[in-house]
Design a protein around this motif. Structure first.
Motif, short mmCIF file in Angstrom:
data_model
loop_
_atom_site.label_atom_id
_atom_site.label_comp_id
_atom_site.label_asym_id
_atom_site.label_seq_id
_atom_site.Cartn_x
_atom_site.Cartn_y
_atom_site.Cartn_z
N ARG A 259 0.82 -1.34 -0.32
CA ARG A 259 0.26 0.16 0.24
C ARG A 259 1.00 1.42 0.04
O ARG A 259 0.35 2.19 -0.95
N CYS A 260 2.15 1.53 0.77
CA CYS A 260 3.24 2.56 0.65
C CYS A 260 3.42 2.23 -0.79
O CYS A 260 2.86 3.83 -1.27
N VAL A 261 3.78 2.00 -1.39
CA VAL A 261 4.60 1.33 -2.65
C VAL A 261 3.19 1.98 -3.42
O VAL A 261 3.93 3.03 -4.99
N ILE A 262 2.01 1.38 -3.51
CA ILE A 262 0.88 2.04 -4.59
C ILE A 262 1.27 3.77 -4.68
O ILE A 262 0.76 4.42 -5.27
N GLY A 263 0.85 4.20 -2.98
CA GLY A 263 0.62 5.39 -3.06
C GLY A 263 -0.92 6.08 -3.39
O GLY A 263 -2.06 4.94 -3.18
N LYS A 264 -1.01 7.72 -2.93
CA LYS A 264 -1.86 7.90 -3.59
C LYS A 264 -2.45 8.24 -5.02
O LYS A 264 -0.71 8.57 -5.93
N LYS A 265 -3.27 8.93 -5.28
CA LYS A 265 -3.65 9.18 -6.95
C LYS A 265 -3.34 10.55 -7.32
O LYS A 265 -3.91 11.68 -7.11
N GLN A 266 -2.18 11.15 -7.49
CA GLN A 266 -1.25 12.21 -7.56
C GLN A 266 -0.53 12.19 -8.65
O GLN A 266 0.47 10.77 -8.30
N LYS A 267 0.35 12.76 -8.89
CA LYS A 267 1.45 13.24 -9.64
C LYS A 267 2.17 14.25 -9.68
O LYS A 267 1.64 15.58 -9.93
N LYS A 268 3.38 14.51 -8.87
CA LYS A 268 3.73 15.23 -8.96
C LYS A 268 5.33 15.44 -7.49
O LYS A 268 6.44 13.91 -8.49
N LEU A 269 6.20 16.16 -8.14
CA LEU A 269 7.56 16.03 -7.74
C LEU A 269 7.27 15.41 -5.98
O LEU A 269 7.22 16.20 -5.24
N ARG A 270 8.09 13.75 -5.98
CA ARG A 270 8.26 13.67 -4.65
C ARG A 270 10.05 13.90 -3.94
O ARG A 270 10.21 14.77 -4.48
N VAL A 271 9.45 14.34 -2.52
CA VAL A 271 10.28 14.20 -1.99
C VAL A 271 11.97 13.75 -1.91
O VAL A 271 12.81 14.24 -2.11
N SER A 272 11.80 12.52 -2.42
CA SER A 272 12.70 12.14 -2.76
C SER A 272 13.39 12.07 -4.39
O SER A 272 14.99 12.08 -4.28
N GLU A 273 13.25 12.76 -5.25
CA GLU A 273 13.26 13.37 -5.98
C GLU A 273 13.93 14.70 -6.41
O GLU A 273 14.93 15.16 -7.38
N ILE A 274 13.98 15.23 -5.70
CA ILE A 274 14.20 17.17 -5.60
C ILE A 274 16.21 16.81 -5.56
O ILE A 274 16.53 18.22 -6.48
N LYS A 275 16.65 16.05 -4.81
CA LYS A 275 17.56 15.79 -5.07
C LYS A 275 18.62 15.75 -6.99
O LYS A 275 19.30 16.31 -7.14
N ALA A 276 17.25 14.98 -7.19
CA ALA A 276 17.87 14.56 -8.26
C ALA A 276 17.37 15.70 -9.30
O ALA A 276 17.63 15.64 -10.58
N SER A 277 16.60 16.44 -9.07
CA SER A 277 16.01 17.78 -10.02
C SER A 277 16.78 18.59 -10.09
O SER A 277 17.15 19.54 -11.13
N LYS A 278 18.16 18.63 -9.15
CA LYS A 278 18.87 19.94 -8.96
C LYS A 278 20.04 19.35 -10.00
O LYS A 278 20.93 20.17 -10.72
N TRP A 279 20.57 17.97 -10.52
CA TRP A 279 21.29 17.50 -11.81
C TRP A 279 21.05 17.31 -12.78
O TRP A 279 21.42 16.78 -14.06
N ALA A 280 19.66 16.17 -13.32
CA ALA A 280 19.61 15.56 -13.93
C ALA A 280 17.99 16.31 -14.72
O ALA A 280 18.50 16.22 -16.16
N LEU A 281 17.55 17.61 -14.23
CA LEU A 281 16.96 18.47 -15.76
C LEU A 281 18.03 19.36 -16.30
O LEU A 281 18.89 20.13 -15.43
N LYS A 282 16.96 19.54 -17.40
CA LYS A 282 18.08 20.22 -18.62
C LYS A 282 18.02 21.73 -18.00
O LYS A 282 16.13 22.10 -17.52
N ARG A 283 18.94 23.12 -18.10
CA ARG A 283 17.78 24.57 -17.74
C ARG A 283 18.52 25.17 -18.58
O ARG A 283 19.66 24.64 -19.95
N VAL A 284 18.14 26.70 -19.15
CA VAL A 284 18.51 27.57 -19.88
C VAL A 284 20.38 27.51 -19.48
O VAL A 284 20.47 28.61 -18.40
#
Length: 338
Positions: A259-284
């Protein structure tokens, strides 16, 4: 009429809550209280919510004409004090305790223990005389539906409504030991959820953990799994479908994690993704040195992985705009520069 959510002790029985895990000790104590205590210890160690066993008088449950089954069951028969002491031990360990009565006389003895709820086995299909007795206790009911058709479940619920019982959980179940995987028909869990406005669970009789994990992913309120200390026991069948000391801990952990893995019906940046968002996303960033007051063309900027910079989705928004600050080649271009 039936409640979508009710409590057994402090445990919520609801398809919208994490599933209650019932460790079904059954008759795998083989009449030995030392084994019963070890089964309860295993349930506690694994993190199960409820420990359950069974109570019967062989002479009341099975016809004497079926001597083979009588011989098999009488050796596992216990008295009410055995069940009472098991209840006390389980509750001392912090577990809820339930028991399935298999005959009228056993039920009359069992009700003196003031159980929080009653678990009804699949073998009571159509046994409304027995169920009427239990309903008079006005306790929550957990009812396995092995060997039932949907029309027979409908008849059961009609009967329970007439008895004014509104705290009911139905368990999808197949009464085969072990149940072949292609007979499990787990889609019926969803069918029952759609058809009936009450909690639906799953009682497993397979020799695999996969069905219980799938059932948990479908949102069941209860997962019931047999547990044992012994294997390869002649004239016994429950051990064939049971988890044991080597794997029940992992089983409970995995069911709870589903149930923890399934989570809720929503799609947004997860807390655990914040670190990856700083190095993985492309910016101008600038493709060349940019001068103050320069009008930005598409050839002046690029998208690269960068911790800072205008987000990729806004790339075209700055084309044709005048930059207010000089920027060296390959440096981030910020919104504050415009």
């Amino acid at each position: 009429m039936f409640k979508e959510k009710f409590y057994i002790g402090k445990k919520i029985v609801s398809n919208n809550s994490s599933p209650i895990i019932i460790a079904e000790g059954g008759v795998n104590h083989f009449g030995c209280f030392k084994k019963m205590k070890k089964l309860i210890d295993l349930a506690k160690k694994a993190g199960a919510d409820i420990f359950k066993t069974q109570f019967y008088l062989t002479s009341q449950m099975i016809s004497s004409l079926n001597q083979e089954w009588c011989n098999r069951m009488v050796s596992k028969e216990v008295d009410i004090n055995f069940i009472k002491e098991a209840k006390e031990y389980a509750e001392k360990k912090g577990l809820l305790f339930l028991c399935t009565p298999h005959d009228e006389l056993s039920f009359h003895k069992l009700k003196n223990l003031n159980l929080l709820a009653y678990k009804i086995g699949s073998g009571e299909k159509g046994n409304f005389k027995f169920l009427e007795m239990i309903c008079k206790e006005n306790k929550p009911l957990i009812i396995s539906t092995g060997m039932h058709s949907m029309s027979e479940i409908n008849n059961l619920l009609i009967f329970l409504k007439k008895q004014k019982i509104n705290k009911v959980a139905l368990l999808h179940c197949v009464s085969s030991y072990p149940t072949p995987l292609n007979d499990l028909n787990l889609i019926n869990i969803k069918n029952m959820m759609d058809e009936y406005n009450l909690p639906i669970g799953y009682s497993d009789h397979s020799d695999s953990f996969l069905p219980s994990y799938i059932a948990a992913s479908m949102g069941v309120c209860i997962v019931e799994k047999h547990i044992t200390l012994d294997y390869d026991i002649p004239d016994a069948q429950d051990w064939r479908v049971s988890a044991g000391p080597d794997d029940f801990v992992d089983f409970v952990k995995n069911v709870k994690n589903v149930r923890c893995v399934i989570g809720k019906k929503q799609k947004k940046l997860r807390v655990s993704e914040i670190k990856a968002s700083k190095w993985a996303l492309k910016r101008v960033v600038s493709s060349k040195d940019l001068k103050k007051n320069q009008i930005i063309n598409q050839s002046d900027i690029l998208l690269k992985r960068s911790e800072k910079g205008i987000e990729a989705k806004d790339f075209f928004k700055i084309i044709g705009k005048r930059i207010k600050k000089s920027v060296r080649k390959d440096f981030p271009v910020l919104k504050s520069y415009f």
